[in-house]
Write an enzyme that holds these catalytic residues in place. Sequence first.
Site, PDB file in Angstrom:
ATOM      1  N   PRO A   1      -8.285   6.240   3.230  1.00  0.00           N
ATOM      2  CA  PRO A   1      -8.073   5.233   4.276  1.00  0.00           C
ATOM      3  C   PRO A   1      -7.027   5.697   5.277  1.00  0.00           C
ATOM      4  O   PRO A   1      -5.902   6.038   4.903  1.00  0.00           O
ATOM      5  CB  PRO A   1      -7.578   4.014   3.492  1.00  0.00           C
ATOM      6  CG  PRO A   1      -6.948   4.583   2.257  1.00  0.00           C
ATOM      7  CD  PRO A   1      -7.735   5.820   1.931  1.00  0.00           C
TER       8      PRO A   1
ATOM      9  N   SER B   1      -9.789   1.595   5.951  1.00  0.00           N
ATOM     10  CA  SER B   1      -8.427   1.078   6.080  1.00  0.00           C
ATOM     11  C   SER B   1      -8.436  -0.380   6.520  1.00  0.00           C
ATOM     12  O   SER B   1      -9.273  -0.802   7.327  1.00  0.00           O
ATOM     13  CB  SER B   1      -7.659   1.916   7.105  1.00  0.00           C
ATOM     14  OG  SER B   1      -6.415   1.307   7.423  1.00  0.00           O
TER      15      SER B   1
ATOM     16  N   GLN C   1      -9.569  -0.694   1.560  1.00  0.00           N
ATOM     17  CA  GLN C   1      -8.132  -0.564   1.307  1.00  0.00           C
ATOM     18  C   GLN C   1      -7.406  -1.815   1.791  1.00  0.00           C
ATOM     19  O   GLN C   1      -7.655  -2.317   2.888  1.00  0.00           O
ATOM     20  CB  GLN C   1      -7.579   0.670   2.015  1.00  0.00           C
ATOM     21  CG  GLN C   1      -6.085   0.885   1.831  1.00  0.00           C
ATOM     22  CD  GLN C   1      -5.279   0.416   3.021  1.00  0.00           C
ATOM     23  OE1 GLN C   1      -5.769   0.381   4.143  1.00  0.00           O
ATOM     24  NE2 GLN C   1      -4.026   0.037   2.792  1.00  0.00           N
TER      25      GLN C   1
ATOM     26  N   TYR D   1      -3.713  -4.244   2.049  1.00  0.00           N
ATOM     27  CA  TYR D   1      -2.321  -4.636   1.885  1.00  0.00           C
ATOM     28  C   TYR D   1      -2.311  -6.131   1.586  1.00  0.00           C
ATOM     29  O   TYR D   1      -3.222  -6.855   2.000  1.00  0.00           O
ATOM     30  CB  TYR D   1      -1.514  -4.393   3.152  1.00  0.00           C
ATOM     31  CG  TYR D   1      -1.272  -2.951   3.491  1.00  0.00           C
ATOM     32  CD1 TYR D   1      -0.388  -2.184   2.761  1.00  0.00           C
ATOM     33  CD2 TYR D   1      -1.922  -2.351   4.574  1.00  0.00           C
ATOM     34  CE1 TYR D   1      -0.150  -0.854   3.079  1.00  0.00           C
ATOM     35  CE2 TYR D   1      -1.701  -1.024   4.902  1.00  0.00           C
ATOM     36  CZ  TYR D   1      -0.810  -0.285   4.153  1.00  0.00           C
ATOM     37  OH  TYR D   1      -0.585   1.028   4.466  1.00  0.00           O
TER      38      TYR D   1
ATOM     39  N   THR E   1      -2.986  -0.734  -1.741  1.00  0.00           N
ATOM     40  CA  THR E   1      -1.857   0.148  -1.442  1.00  0.00           C
ATOM     41  C   THR E   1      -0.584  -0.550  -1.885  1.00  0.00           C
ATOM     42  O   THR E   1      -0.241  -1.617  -1.375  1.00  0.00           O
ATOM     43  CB  THR E   1      -1.816   0.494   0.049  1.00  0.00           C
ATOM     44  OG1 THR E   1      -2.970   1.271   0.377  1.00  0.00           O
ATOM     45  CG2 THR E   1      -0.573   1.300   0.388  1.00  0.00           C
TER      46      THR E   1
ATOM     47  N   LYS F   1      -3.167   2.332  -5.402  1.00  0.00           N
ATOM     48  CA  LYS F   1      -2.812   3.549  -4.667  1.00  0.00           C
ATOM     49  C   LYS F   1      -1.316   3.557  -4.378  1.00  0.00           C
ATOM     50  O   LYS F   1      -0.762   2.550  -3.923  1.00  0.00           O
ATOM     51  CB  LYS F   1      -3.609   3.593  -3.357  1.00  0.00           C
ATOM     52  CG  LYS F   1      -3.314   4.764  -2.438  1.00  0.00           C
ATOM     53  CD  LYS F   1      -4.246   4.696  -1.227  1.00  0.00           C
ATOM     54  CE  LYS F   1      -3.981   5.811  -0.235  1.00  0.00           C
ATOM     55  NZ  LYS F   1      -2.717   5.587   0.525  1.00  0.00           N
TER      56      LYS F   1
ATOM     57  N   SER G   1      -0.386   8.968  -4.908  1.00  0.00           N
ATOM     58  CA  SER G   1      -0.246   9.064  -3.447  1.00  0.00           C
ATOM     59  C   SER G   1       1.194   8.785  -3.049  1.00  0.00           C
ATOM     60  O   SER G   1       1.863   7.937  -3.653  1.00  0.00           O
ATOM     61  CB  SER G   1      -1.176   8.046  -2.772  1.00  0.00           C
ATOM     62  OG  SER G   1      -0.982   8.030  -1.374  1.00  0.00           O
TER      63      SER G   1
ATOM     64  N   HIS H   1       1.497   8.141   0.277  1.00  0.00           N
ATOM     65  CA  HIS H   1       1.152   7.550   1.570  1.00  0.00           C
ATOM     66  C   HIS H   1       1.146   8.608   2.673  1.00  0.00           C
ATOM     67  O   HIS H   1       1.579   8.357   3.801  1.00  0.00           O
ATOM     68  CB  HIS H   1       2.130   6.422   1.919  1.00  0.00           C
ATOM     69  CG  HIS H   1       1.546   5.335   2.771  1.00  0.00           C
ATOM     70  ND1 HIS H   1       1.332   4.055   2.310  1.00  0.00           N
ATOM     71  CD2 HIS H   1       1.111   5.335   4.049  1.00  0.00           C
ATOM     72  CE1 HIS H   1       0.817   3.312   3.274  1.00  0.00           C
ATOM     73  NE2 HIS H   1       0.677   4.077   4.354  1.00  0.00           N
TER      74      HIS H   1
ATOM     75  N   ASP I   1      -4.315  11.904  -3.408  1.00  0.00           N
ATOM     76  CA  ASP I   1      -4.418  12.326  -2.012  1.00  0.00           C
ATOM     77  C   ASP I   1      -3.126  12.990  -1.603  1.00  0.00           C
ATOM     78  O   ASP I   1      -2.137  12.984  -2.336  1.00  0.00           O
ATOM     79  CB  ASP I   1      -4.777  11.150  -1.091  1.00  0.00           C
ATOM     80  CG  ASP I   1      -3.655  10.119  -0.947  1.00  0.00           C
ATOM     81  OD1 ASP I   1      -2.502  10.395  -1.338  1.00  0.00           O
ATOM     82  OD2 ASP I   1      -3.926   9.010  -0.452  1.00  0.00           O
TER      83      ASP I   1
ATOM     84  N   GLY J   1      -7.329  12.648   4.184  1.00  0.00           N
ATOM     85  CA  GLY J   1      -6.998  11.748   5.273  1.00  0.00           C
ATOM     86  C   GLY J   1      -6.888  12.423   6.621  1.00  0.00           C
ATOM     87  O   GLY J   1      -7.805  12.375   7.439  1.00  0.00           O
TER      88      GLY J   1
END
Length: 371
Positions: A86, A115, A136, A138, A164, A236, A258, A260, A291, A314
Amino acid sequence: MSMFPGEMAAEPVNVNEFQELARLTLPKMYYDFYSGGAEDQQTLKENVEAFSRITFRPRVLVDVSRIDTSTSILSYNISAPIIIAPTAIHQMAHPEGEVATARAAAACNTIMVLSYSSSCTIEEVAASCHAIRFYQLYVYKRRDITCTLVNRAERNGFKAIVLTADTPRLGRREKDIKNKMIVPPLKNLEGLLTAKVVSDAGSNLEAFANETMDASLCWEDIGWLRSITNLPILIKGILTREDAKKAVQAGAAGIIVSNHGARQLDYSPATISALEEVVNAVEGKIPVLMDGGVRRGTDVFKALALGAKAVLVGRPVIYGLAAKGEHGVRQVIEMLKDEFELAMALSGCPSLKHITRNHVRTERDRLHSML
């Protein structure tokens, strides 16, 4: 195309060369947004460089006349263990945005993780092709917005939620602050939330995130998230054995190791360096993906040898999209897949099940051998 004769004039021959094409194509503010990391960008560099310190232990005289790169993630079959990560606001890279990226994912027979901050809506991406799609997420201070987005993803055929978990606040991305980065309106949030946050201090992305994200989100809330959807949830942003064990206990269907893209806490470990710790903690109970820093097919092989089920890519996808649209994304994925297939052949691995921990040597292995 470069202004220098002969430089970058030919077709890219590896994924790294797409970055320069993207730099020459994009406005500086947008290129800096995609390419930048947090603060000193030490983790950004380390994500890539840590792969270079892992070496191969190839096996020879193995029949590799046929190589099978295929695998499955949550029972969904894909052509290779390479998934589209994402990343935000694809229309800043190309007018077709996430629709072009999704079509490339479908053409390459892989998964796209859309995303939450996509330029195109959940519905537009779903209608564009038959790619396997994860969403993905939040979690917002307003939980009703999170519920609405999850329900829309589920209703439109998305197959999993990728939560995330490493963003209670946005990391300090100094390039965006210097550029006074302006975020275009997020179509998925139309009628739900405004992205028009004014900040004299720098990036309006930082101001928007800090005003809307729920910094109180904790492990107990995973149960709430599971209660509002039938979709499996991957977490993630995990980098430690402690959090890996908590993810299993919380009922996660998978983990994505990850940092980020090195955009949150600088001096976090490179994800490839943290991977084995997480894999060992999970003990095979749920799949572990990773990732960060994947730029070569050999990187994919190294991640799988250390226990990853697949990698997510990504920035290279964004660079391919900026340079050549859907075709550029397809080229990036196919380049990585072809390099990975070659690495398998040269290491004596005709299929993914043949890739083992004994095929690579890490810095820790070298230190132990000296004791």
